[in-house]
Structure formats: structure tokens, C-alpha cells
Design a protein around this motif. Structure first.
Motif, PDB file in Angstrom:
ATOM      1  N   ASP A  22      58.049  73.082 -34.027  1.00 35.67           N
ATOM      2  CA  ASP A  22      59.353  73.241 -33.387  1.00 35.67           C
ATOM      3  C   ASP A  22      59.739  71.887 -32.804  1.00 35.67           C
ATOM      4  OD1 ASP A  22      61.600  74.511 -32.487  1.00 35.67           O
ATOM      5  OD2 ASP A  22      60.626  75.512 -30.811  1.00 35.67           O
ATOM      6  N   CYS A  23      60.717  71.227 -33.411  1.00 33.36           N
ATOM      7  CA  CYS A  23      61.127  69.882 -33.003  1.00 33.36           C
ATOM      8  C   CYS A  23      62.561  69.905 -32.479  1.00 33.36           C
ATOM      9  CB  CYS A  23      61.034  68.918 -34.180  1.00 33.36           C
ATOM     10  SG  CYS A  23      59.366  68.728 -34.836  1.00 33.36           S
ATOM     11  N   ALA A  24      62.841  69.028 -31.527  1.00 32.45           N
ATOM     12  CA  ALA A  24      64.161  68.971 -30.908  1.00 32.45           C
ATOM     13  C   ALA A  24      65.226  68.489 -31.884  1.00 32.45           C
ATOM     14  CB  ALA A  24      64.130  68.065 -29.683  1.00 32.45           C
ATOM     15  N   ASP A  25      64.874  67.556 -32.773  1.00 33.43           N
ATOM     16  CA  ASP A  25      65.839  66.987 -33.707  1.00 33.43           C
ATOM     17  C   ASP A  25      65.098  66.258 -34.819  1.00 33.43           C
ATOM     18  OD1 ASP A  25      64.976  64.559 -32.579  1.00 33.43           O
ATOM     19  OD2 ASP A  25      66.729  64.405 -31.287  1.00 33.43           O
ATOM     20  N   ASP A  26      65.862  65.644 -35.729  1.00 35.64           N
ATOM     21  CA  ASP A  26      65.247  64.942 -36.859  1.00 35.64           C
ATOM     22  C   ASP A  26      64.350  63.796 -36.408  1.00 35.64           C
ATOM     23  OD1 ASP A  26      66.533  66.657 -38.609  1.00 35.64           O
ATOM     24  OD2 ASP A  26      68.024  65.180 -39.265  1.00 35.64           O
ATOM     25  N   GLN A  27      64.704  63.109 -35.343  1.00 36.80           N
ATOM     26  CA  GLN A  27      63.881  61.990 -34.863  1.00 36.80           C
ATOM     27  C   GLN A  27      62.535  62.486 -34.342  1.00 36.80           C
ATOM     28  OE1 GLN A  27      64.310  58.735 -35.353  1.00 36.80           O
ATOM     29  NE2 GLN A  27      66.070  59.375 -36.549  1.00 36.80           N
ATOM     30  N   ALA A  28      62.534  63.604 -33.635  1.00 36.40           N
ATOM     31  CA  ALA A  28      61.270  64.186 -33.157  1.00 36.40           C
ATOM     32  C   ALA A  28      60.424  64.641 -34.344  1.00 36.40           C
ATOM     33  CB  ALA A  28      61.542  65.346 -32.210  1.00 36.40           C
ATOM     34  N   ALA A  29      61.063  65.208 -35.357  1.00 40.65           N
ATOM     35  CA  ALA A  29      60.345  65.621 -36.565  1.00 40.65           C
ATOM     36  C   ALA A  29      59.768  64.404 -37.286  1.00 40.65           C
ATOM     37  CB  ALA A  29      61.272  66.403 -37.487  1.00 40.65           C
ATOM     38  N   ARG A  30      60.527  63.306 -37.336  1.00 34.96           N
ATOM     39  CA  ARG A  30      60.045  62.067 -37.965  1.00 34.96           C
ATOM     40  C   ARG A  30      58.801  61.552 -37.240  1.00 34.96           C
ATOM     41  NH1 ARG A  30      61.596  57.776 -41.166  1.00 34.96           N
ATOM     42  NH2 ARG A  30      61.003  55.728 -40.392  1.00 34.96           N
ATOM     43  N   ARG A  31      58.818  61.571 -35.908  1.00 31.73           N
ATOM     44  CA  ARG A  31      57.643  61.127 -35.148  1.00 31.73           C
ATOM     45  C   ARG A  31      56.437  62.014 -35.447  1.00 31.73           C
ATOM     46  NH1 ARG A  31      61.730  60.372 -31.384  1.00 31.73           N
ATOM     47  NH2 ARG A  31      61.276  62.335 -30.329  1.00 31.73           N
ATOM     48  N   HIS A  32      56.657  63.321 -35.542  1.00 32.14           N
ATOM     49  CA  HIS A  32      55.549  64.233 -35.864  1.00 32.14           C
ATOM     50  C   HIS A  32      55.011  63.937 -37.266  1.00 32.14           C
ATOM     51  CE1 HIS A  32      53.072  67.776 -35.569  1.00 32.14           C
ATOM     52  NE2 HIS A  32      53.547  68.209 -36.717  1.00 32.14           N
ATOM     53  N   ALA A  33      55.897  63.696 -38.225  1.00 31.02           N
ATOM     54  CA  ALA A  33      55.465  63.363 -39.587  1.00 31.02           C
ATOM     55  C   ALA A  33      54.645  62.072 -39.598  1.00 31.02           C
ATOM     56  CB  ALA A  33      56.678  63.241 -40.507  1.00 31.02           C
ATOM     57  N   LEU A  34      55.065  61.085 -38.822  1.00 32.94           N
ATOM     58  CA  LEU A  34      54.310  59.828 -38.730  1.00 32.94           C
ATOM     59  C   LEU A  34      52.919  60.072 -38.153  1.00 32.94           C
ATOM     60  CD1 LEU A  34      57.086  57.372 -37.560  1.00 32.94           C
ATOM     61  CD2 LEU A  34      55.755  57.192 -39.673  1.00 32.94           C
ATOM     62  N   GLU A  35      52.817  60.946 -37.151  1.00 32.25           N
ATOM     63  CA  GLU A  35      51.510  61.275 -36.564  1.00 32.25           C
ATOM     64  C   GLU A  35      50.611  61.953 -37.599  1.00 32.25           C
ATOM     65  OE1 GLU A  35      52.478  63.715 -33.206  1.00 32.25           O
ATOM     66  OE2 GLU A  35      53.304  62.033 -32.072  1.00 32.25           O
ATOM     67  N   LEU A  36      51.170  62.886 -38.370  1.00 32.87           N
ATOM     68  CA  LEU A  36      50.389  63.558 -39.410  1.00 32.87           C
ATOM     69  C   LEU A  36      49.898  62.565 -40.449  1.00 32.87           C
ATOM     70  CD1 LEU A  36      52.624  66.709 -39.954  1.00 32.87           C
ATOM     71  CD2 LEU A  36      50.373  66.662 -38.860  1.00 32.87           C
ATOM     72  N   LEU A  37      50.774  61.671 -40.874  1.00 38.74           N
ATOM     73  CA  LEU A  37      50.398  60.690 -41.889  1.00 38.74           C
ATOM     74  C   LEU A  37      49.392  59.683 -41.334  1.00 38.74           C
ATOM     75  CD1 LEU A  37      50.756  59.783 -44.762  1.00 38.74           C
ATOM     76  CD2 LEU A  37      52.751  58.468 -44.046  1.00 38.74           C
ATOM     77  N   ALA A  38      49.534  59.293 -40.086  1.00 35.18           N
ATOM     78  CA  ALA A  38      48.579  58.356 -39.476  1.00 35.18           C
ATOM     79  C   ALA A  38      47.180  58.963 -39.428  1.00 35.18           C
ATOM     80  CB  ALA A  38      49.041  57.962 -38.080  1.00 35.18           C
ATOM     81  N   ALA A  39      47.096  60.279 -39.289  1.00 36.28           N
ATOM     82  CA  ALA A  39      45.803  60.956 -39.253  1.00 36.28           C
ATOM     83  C   ALA A  39      45.191  61.099 -40.650  1.00 36.28           C
ATOM     84  CB  ALA A  39      45.949  62.332 -38.608  1.00 36.28           C
ATOM     85  N   ALA A  40      45.992  60.928 -41.694  1.00 37.55           N
ATOM     86  CA  ALA A  40      45.514  61.044 -43.074  1.00 37.55           C
ATOM     87  C   ALA A  40      46.178  59.963 -43.923  1.00 37.55           C
ATOM     88  CB  ALA A  40      45.828  62.429 -43.612  1.00 37.55           C
ATOM     89  N   PRO A  41      45.893  58.687 -43.642  1.00 40.94           N
ATOM     90  CA  PRO A  41      46.593  57.589 -44.321  1.00 40.94           C
ATOM     91  C   PRO A  41      46.341  57.517 -45.827  1.00 40.94           C
ATOM     92  CG  PRO A  41      44.783  56.747 -43.002  1.00 40.94           C
ATOM     93  CD  PRO A  41      44.898  58.211 -42.692  1.00 40.94           C
ATOM     94  N   HIS A  42      45.314  58.216 -46.322  1.00 41.42           N
ATOM     95  CA  HIS A  42      45.047  58.216 -47.761  1.00 41.42           C
ATOM     96  C   HIS A  42      46.091  59.031 -48.522  1.00 41.42           C
ATOM     97  CE1 HIS A  42      43.199  61.809 -46.101  1.00 41.42           C
ATOM     98  NE2 HIS A  42      43.306  62.355 -47.296  1.00 41.42           N
ATOM     99  N   ARG A  43      46.894  59.810 -47.812  1.00 44.45           N
ATOM    100  CA  ARG A  43      47.966  60.582 -48.447  1.00 44.45           C
ATOM    101  C   ARG A  43      49.143  59.671 -48.732  1.00 44.45           C
ATOM    102  NH1 ARG A  43      46.972  65.938 -49.864  1.00 44.45           N
ATOM    103  NH2 ARG A  43      45.378  66.749 -48.476  1.00 44.45           N
TER     104      ARG A  43
END
Length: 67
Positions: A22-43
Motif C-alpha cells: 500500500d503506497c501513497a503514490d507512484d514515487q513511494a512505489a518507486r522507492r519500494h521497488a528500488l528497495e526490493l531490487l537492492a535486496a536482489a541485485p542479480h534480478r
């Protein structure tokens, strides 16, 4: 607030569903996506969208710090 769906991407395309958040807006969703990718950089990246909205993508290139 909107529910966003997040999926990892790889060379073959989008893989199985990864997360809902549940994200406030697209920018908050983008930050969450960056966190997910940072945790799995091989993706290759993360594709994400709000219900009814267009898909957005974060790739490994977005993790690189310029300079």
C-alpha cells in the motif's frame, strides 16, 4: 493510498508475483521497488503498477550511482 503489485523481471520477462504494498503514490512505489531490487541485485528489475494503472519499471541501471 493505492495497492501496488510488484514483480521481479529477468531476461525472459516478468517472473512470478513478488509483493503487494500500500503506497501513497507512484514515487513511494518507486522507492519500494528500488528497495526490493537492492535486496536482489542479480534480478534484472522490478515491474510495478497500481490497480488499473500503467506498468512502471525499475532496472539495475537505476541502482547505479552516477560519478
Amino acid at each position: 493510498m493505492s495497492i501496488y503489485t510488484f514483480m521481479f523481471m529477468d531476461a525472459a520477462g516478468v517472473s512470478a508475483m513478488l509483493d503487494f504494498n500500500d503506497c501513497a503514490d507512484d514515487q513511494a512505489a518507486r522507492r519500494h521497488a528500488l528497495e526490493l531490487l537492492a535486496a536482489a541485485p542479480h534480478r534484472g528489475g522490478v515491474e510495478f503498477w497500481a490497480e488499473g494503472g500503467p506498468p512502471m519499471q525499475i532496472t539495475a541501471d537505476d541502482l547505479k550511482v552516477p560519478g
